[in-house]
Design a protein around this motif. Structure first.
Motif, PDB file in Angstrom:
ATOM      1  N   ARG A 176       0.818  -1.214   0.000  1.00  0.00           N
ATOM      2  CA  ARG A 176       0.000   0.000   0.000  1.00  0.00           C
ATOM      3  C   ARG A 176       0.851   1.264   0.000  1.00  0.00           C
ATOM      4  O   ARG A 176       1.960   1.291   0.532  1.00  0.00           O
ATOM      5  CB  ARG A 176      -0.912   0.030   1.233  1.00  0.00           C
ATOM      6  N   ILE A 177       0.311   2.308  -0.586  1.00  0.00           N
ATOM      7  CA  ILE A 177       0.918   3.630  -0.513  1.00  0.00           C
ATOM      8  C   ILE A 177       0.829   4.083   0.933  1.00  0.00           C
ATOM      9  O   ILE A 177      -0.253   4.031   1.533  1.00  0.00           O
ATOM     10  CB  ILE A 177       0.199   4.605  -1.462  1.00  0.00           C
ATOM     11  N   ARG A 178       1.937   4.524   1.494  1.00  0.00           N
ATOM     12  CA  ARG A 178       1.976   4.871   2.905  1.00  0.00           C
ATOM     13  C   ARG A 178       2.312   6.348   3.098  1.00  0.00           C
ATOM     14  O   ARG A 178       2.859   7.010   2.209  1.00  0.00           O
ATOM     15  CB  ARG A 178       3.003   4.004   3.643  1.00  0.00           C
ATOM     16  N   ALA A 179       1.971   6.864   4.274  1.00  0.00           N
ATOM     17  CA  ALA A 179       2.234   8.271   4.615  1.00  0.00           C
ATOM     18  C   ALA A 179       2.998   8.329   5.938  1.00  0.00           C
ATOM     19  O   ALA A 179       3.020   7.358   6.701  1.00  0.00           O
ATOM     20  CB  ALA A 179       0.921   9.041   4.731  1.00  0.00           C
ATOM     21  N   ASP A 180       3.628   9.459   6.190  1.00  0.00           N
ATOM     22  CA  ASP A 180       4.378   9.654   7.431  1.00  0.00           C
ATOM     23  C   ASP A 180       3.475  10.214   8.526  1.00  0.00           C
ATOM     24  O   ASP A 180       2.509  10.936   8.258  1.00  0.00           O
ATOM     25  CB  ASP A 180       5.540  10.636   7.197  1.00  0.00           C
ATOM     26  N   LYS A 181       3.828   9.889   9.753  1.00  0.00           N
ATOM     27  CA  LYS A 181       3.114  10.437  10.897  1.00  0.00           C
ATOM     28  C   LYS A 181       3.342  11.938  11.005  1.00  0.00           C
ATOM     29  O   LYS A 181       4.448  12.439  10.759  1.00  0.00           O
ATOM     30  CB  LYS A 181       3.593   9.757  12.184  1.00  0.00           C
TER      31      LYS A 181
ATOM     32  N   LEU B 217      -6.517  13.722   6.294  1.00  0.00           N
ATOM     33  CA  LEU B 217      -6.888  13.627   4.880  1.00  0.00           C
ATOM     34  C   LEU B 217      -6.328  14.791   4.085  1.00  0.00           C
ATOM     35  O   LEU B 217      -5.830  14.620   2.965  1.00  0.00           O
ATOM     36  CB  LEU B 217      -8.409  13.563   4.745  1.00  0.00           C
ATOM     37  N   ASN B 218      -6.371  15.985   4.657  1.00  0.00           N
ATOM     38  CA  ASN B 218      -5.849  17.146   3.942  1.00  0.00           C
ATOM     39  C   ASN B 218      -4.336  17.082   3.769  1.00  0.00           C
ATOM     40  O   ASN B 218      -3.794  17.590   2.778  1.00  0.00           O
ATOM     41  CB  ASN B 218      -6.275  18.432   4.648  1.00  0.00           C
ATOM     42  N   VAL B 219      -3.639  16.444   4.708  1.00  0.00           N
ATOM     43  CA  VAL B 219      -2.191  16.256   4.554  1.00  0.00           C
ATOM     44  C   VAL B 219      -1.904  15.384   3.331  1.00  0.00           C
ATOM     45  O   VAL B 219      -1.053  15.719   2.500  1.00  0.00           O
ATOM     46  CB  VAL B 219      -1.583  15.619   5.822  1.00  0.00           C
ATOM     47  N   VAL B 220      -2.628  14.267   3.207  1.00  0.00           N
ATOM     48  CA  VAL B 220      -2.344  13.365   2.085  1.00  0.00           C
ATOM     49  C   VAL B 220      -2.923  13.885   0.776  1.00  0.00           C
ATOM     50  O   VAL B 220      -2.439  13.521  -0.303  1.00  0.00           O
ATOM     51  CB  VAL B 220      -2.833  11.931   2.393  1.00  0.00           C
ATOM     52  N   ILE B 221      -3.953  14.723   0.856  1.00  0.00           N
ATOM     53  CA  ILE B 221      -4.432  15.398  -0.359  1.00  0.00           C
ATOM     54  C   ILE B 221      -3.344  16.345  -0.863  1.00  0.00           C
ATOM     55  O   ILE B 221      -3.015  16.366  -2.059  1.00  0.00           O
ATOM     56  CB  ILE B 221      -5.742  16.170  -0.084  1.00  0.00           C
ATOM     57  N   LYS B 222      -2.762  17.100   0.046  1.00  0.00           N
ATOM     58  CA  LYS B 222      -1.751  18.089  -0.324  1.00  0.00           C
ATOM     59  C   LYS B 222      -0.461  17.445  -0.819  1.00  0.00           C
ATOM     60  O   LYS B 222       0.163  17.922  -1.780  1.00  0.00           O
ATOM     61  CB  LYS B 222      -1.446  18.994   0.871  1.00  0.00           C
ATOM     62  N   ASN B 223      -0.029  16.338  -0.179  1.00  0.00           N
ATOM     63  CA  ASN B 223       1.253  15.745  -0.594  1.00  0.00           C
ATOM     64  C   ASN B 223       1.128  14.755  -1.753  1.00  0.00           C
ATOM     65  O   ASN B 223       2.130  14.188  -2.202  1.00  0.00           O
ATOM     66  CB  ASN B 223       1.958  15.085   0.600  1.00  0.00           C
ATOM     67  N   GLY B 224      -0.086  14.534  -2.242  1.00  0.00           N
ATOM     68  CA  GLY B 224      -0.278  13.711  -3.431  1.00  0.00           C
ATOM     69  C   GLY B 224      -0.522  12.234  -3.180  1.00  0.00           C
ATOM     70  O   GLY B 224      -0.857  11.493  -4.113  1.00  0.00           O
ATOM     71  N   LYS B 225      -0.356  11.771  -1.936  1.00  0.00           N
ATOM     72  CA  LYS B 225      -0.578  10.356  -1.637  1.00  0.00           C
ATOM     73  C   LYS B 225      -2.033   9.948  -1.905  1.00  0.00           C
ATOM     74  O   LYS B 225      -2.312   8.849  -2.390  1.00  0.00           O
ATOM     75  CB  LYS B 225      -0.221  10.068  -0.176  1.00  0.00           C
ATOM     76  N   TYR B 226      -2.944  10.838  -1.557  1.00  0.00           N
ATOM     77  CA  TYR B 226      -4.383  10.593  -1.758  1.00  0.00           C
ATOM     78  C   TYR B 226      -4.696  10.367  -3.234  1.00  0.00           C
ATOM     79  O   TYR B 226      -5.396   9.410  -3.598  1.00  0.00           O
ATOM     80  CB  TYR B 226      -5.140  11.800  -1.206  1.00  0.00           C
ATOM     81  N   GLN B 227      -4.163  11.245  -4.096  1.00  0.00           N
ATOM     82  CA  GLN B 227      -4.413  11.106  -5.530  1.00  0.00           C
ATOM     83  C   GLN B 227      -3.795   9.823  -6.069  1.00  0.00           C
ATOM     84  O   GLN B 227      -4.377   9.152  -6.930  1.00  0.00           O
ATOM     85  CB  GLN B 227      -3.860  12.307  -6.289  1.00  0.00           C
ATOM     86  N   GLU B 228      -2.643   9.447  -5.546  1.00  0.00           N
ATOM     87  CA  GLU B 228      -2.013   8.189  -5.959  1.00  0.00           C
ATOM     88  C   GLU B 228      -2.928   7.005  -5.668  1.00  0.00           C
ATOM     89  O   GLU B 228      -3.040   6.086  -6.489  1.00  0.00           O
ATOM     90  CB  GLU B 228      -0.678   8.000  -5.232  1.00  0.00           C
ATOM     91  N   VAL B 229      -3.543   7.016  -4.494  1.00  0.00           N
ATOM     92  CA  VAL B 229      -4.437   5.920  -4.121  1.00  0.00           C
ATOM     93  C   VAL B 229      -5.650   5.872  -5.048  1.00  0.00           C
ATOM     94  O   VAL B 229      -6.022   4.809  -5.555  1.00  0.00           O
ATOM     95  CB  VAL B 229      -4.880   6.050  -2.650  1.00  0.00           C
ATOM     96  N   LEU B 230      -6.280   7.029  -5.280  1.00  0.00           N
ATOM     97  CA  LEU B 230      -7.449   7.040  -6.167  1.00  0.00           C
ATOM     98  C   LEU B 230      -7.078   6.581  -7.570  1.00  0.00           C
ATOM     99  O   LEU B 230      -7.800   5.785  -8.198  1.00  0.00           O
ATOM    100  CB  LEU B 230      -8.056   8.443  -6.217  1.00  0.00           C
TER     101      LEU B 230
ATOM    102  N   ILE C 117     -11.473  15.060  -4.317  1.00  0.00           N
ATOM    103  CA  ILE C 117     -11.930  16.378  -3.862  1.00  0.00           C
ATOM    104  C   ILE C 117     -10.702  17.208  -3.495  1.00  0.00           C
ATOM    105  O   ILE C 117      -9.661  16.653  -3.144  1.00  0.00           O
ATOM    106  CB  ILE C 117     -12.885  16.271  -2.649  1.00  0.00           C
ATOM    107  N   PRO C 118     -10.792  18.539  -3.572  1.00  0.00           N
ATOM    108  CA  PRO C 118      -9.629  19.380  -3.287  1.00  0.00           C
ATOM    109  C   PRO C 118      -9.321  19.536  -1.811  1.00  0.00           C
ATOM    110  O   PRO C 118      -8.169  19.776  -1.429  1.00  0.00           O
ATOM    111  CB  PRO C 118     -10.007  20.726  -3.911  1.00  0.00           C
ATOM    112  N   THR C 119     -10.354  19.406  -0.969  1.00  0.00           N
ATOM    113  CA  THR C 119     -10.185  19.617   0.471  1.00  0.00           C
ATOM    114  C   THR C 119     -11.167  18.756   1.250  1.00  0.00           C
ATOM    115  O   THR C 119     -12.340  18.667   0.878  1.00  0.00           O
ATOM    116  CB  THR C 119     -10.431  21.096   0.851  1.00  0.00           C
ATOM    117  N   SER C 120     -10.683  18.151   2.337  1.00  0.00           N
ATOM    118  CA  SER C 120     -11.581  17.433   3.236  1.00  0.00           C
ATOM    119  C   SER C 120     -12.231  18.430   4.187  1.00  0.00           C
ATOM    120  O   SER C 120     -11.567  19.309   4.731  1.00  0.00           O
ATOM    121  CB  SER C 120     -10.807  16.388   4.042  1.00  0.00           C
TER     122      SER C 120
END
Length: 322
Positions: A51-56, A286-299, A309-312
């Motif tokens: 899975r695509i992962r994010a940092d704490k 959610l807004n952190v991963v939207i901003k850093n691109g991880k969210y878009q990678e998952v979608l 969506i642009p913002t949670s």
């Protein structure tokens, strides 16, 4: 036991369209229209999801309510009934995979929590969240004003609904209430799409048109069998899952896509117990991963890039009360 897979092609330009062929490849391939800017990628359906992962993010993690932080886990309720690409079983028939578990993983990572996925039925999902048995639900849940009375929400995806029919049938499009007049159609009980369908029937009745006969199917296999046998003319449900089934089976097609509220746009959101103070941290994560691109990678990984969506938002405007 042999594993069979399908090469799946999605064209993501405005709405999800169909094109596919079945092959015994090792993975399902999703190729997006270059005009959509998502390129092409391969979907892994094995238990080893990588899975695509994010940092704490310590500042956000500190906002998680103390009992959850002390436990160290984020208990997430997801659909256990199998609805690819939302949430379904991997090739081992045990491991839960899909876009919902992937987004839940990103959020858990930002919050510094271990992800605990708990499969449940749609009917029980709301009960386990309301009781606090699970902290949050990631299960294609639409925000409504009625649900906001009992739950809190952090939005993360656009809600779209689709109409699925037999590929060789006579129905070519369903875009408005009049298109279902007199048809036998199926929908899941207690869902947002049921409310849209009931509203369409009311409009048809007011216009002097025949109402659609509704057959309730709770599991994907039930409506798929009913559609194949001709017991129903069409099924109305979450568009991503219907596109996936239509593409893989090669037996059906999507003839209409409408907003989650019928005529009203809607949002999909993470759902928590009302007032448990978890939802602000969820939205910020959610807004952190939207901003850093991880969210878009998952979608993009699951062919749902156009539902971003642009913002949670915390408790955004929901569908109006019925």
């Amino acid at each position: 036991m042999p594993r069979w897979h399908h090469a799946v092609v999605f064209t993501l330009a405005g709405v999800l369209a169909l094109a596919a062929c079945g092959t015994p490849d090792a993975e399902r391939e999703v190729v997006a229209d270059p005009s959509a800017g998502t390129g092409s990628q391969v979907i892994n359906t094995s238990p080893d999801q990588q899975r695509i992962r994010a940092d704490k993010v310590d500042e956000i993690a500190a906002k998680v309510p103390e009992p959850i932080r002390a436990d160290g886990k984020l208990a997430v309720g997801v659909s256990g009934e199998g609805a690819p690409p939302l949430a379904f079983r991997a090739d081992d028939d045990r491991t839960l995979i899909g876009v919902e578990p992937d987004i839940a993983q990103l959020v858990a990572d930002v919050l510094g929590l271990e992800l605990e996925l708990n499969p449940t039925s749609w009917e029980n999902l709301f009960l386990v969240i309301r009781s606090g048995q699970n902290e949050v639900g990631f299960s294609n849940i639409t925000v409504t004003e009625e649900r906001k009375d009992i739950y809190d929400f952090a939005s993360y995806r656009v809600d779209s609904l689709g109409w699925e029919v037999k590929k060789d049938g006579k129905i070519e499009k369903i875009e408005k209430p009049a298109d279902i007049a007199g048809l036998t159609v199926s929908v899941g009980s207690g869902t947002n799409q049921e409310q849209v369908l009931l509203n369409w029937n009311k409009q048809n009745k007011a216009a002097g048109l025949a109402e659609a006969k509704i057959v309730y199917c709770q599991r994907p296999t039930e409506y798929q069998l009913a559609l194949r046998s001709g017991r129903i003319d069409a099924y109305f449900g979450p568009n991503p899952a219907l596109v996936y089934h239509a593409t893989v089976s090669g037996e059906t097609k999507i003839v209409g896509v409408v907003p989650g509220g019928g005529e009203v746009p809607a949002q999909i959101a993470a759902m928590t117990q009302k007032g448990n103070n978890l939802v602000p941290a969820l939205s910020e994560a959610l807004n952190v991963v939207i901003k850093n691109g991880k969210y878009q990678e998952v979608l993009n990984r699951w062919g749902l890039g156009d539902e971003a969506i642009p913002t949670s938002e915390v408790n955004p405007p929901g569908l109006p009360r019925s």
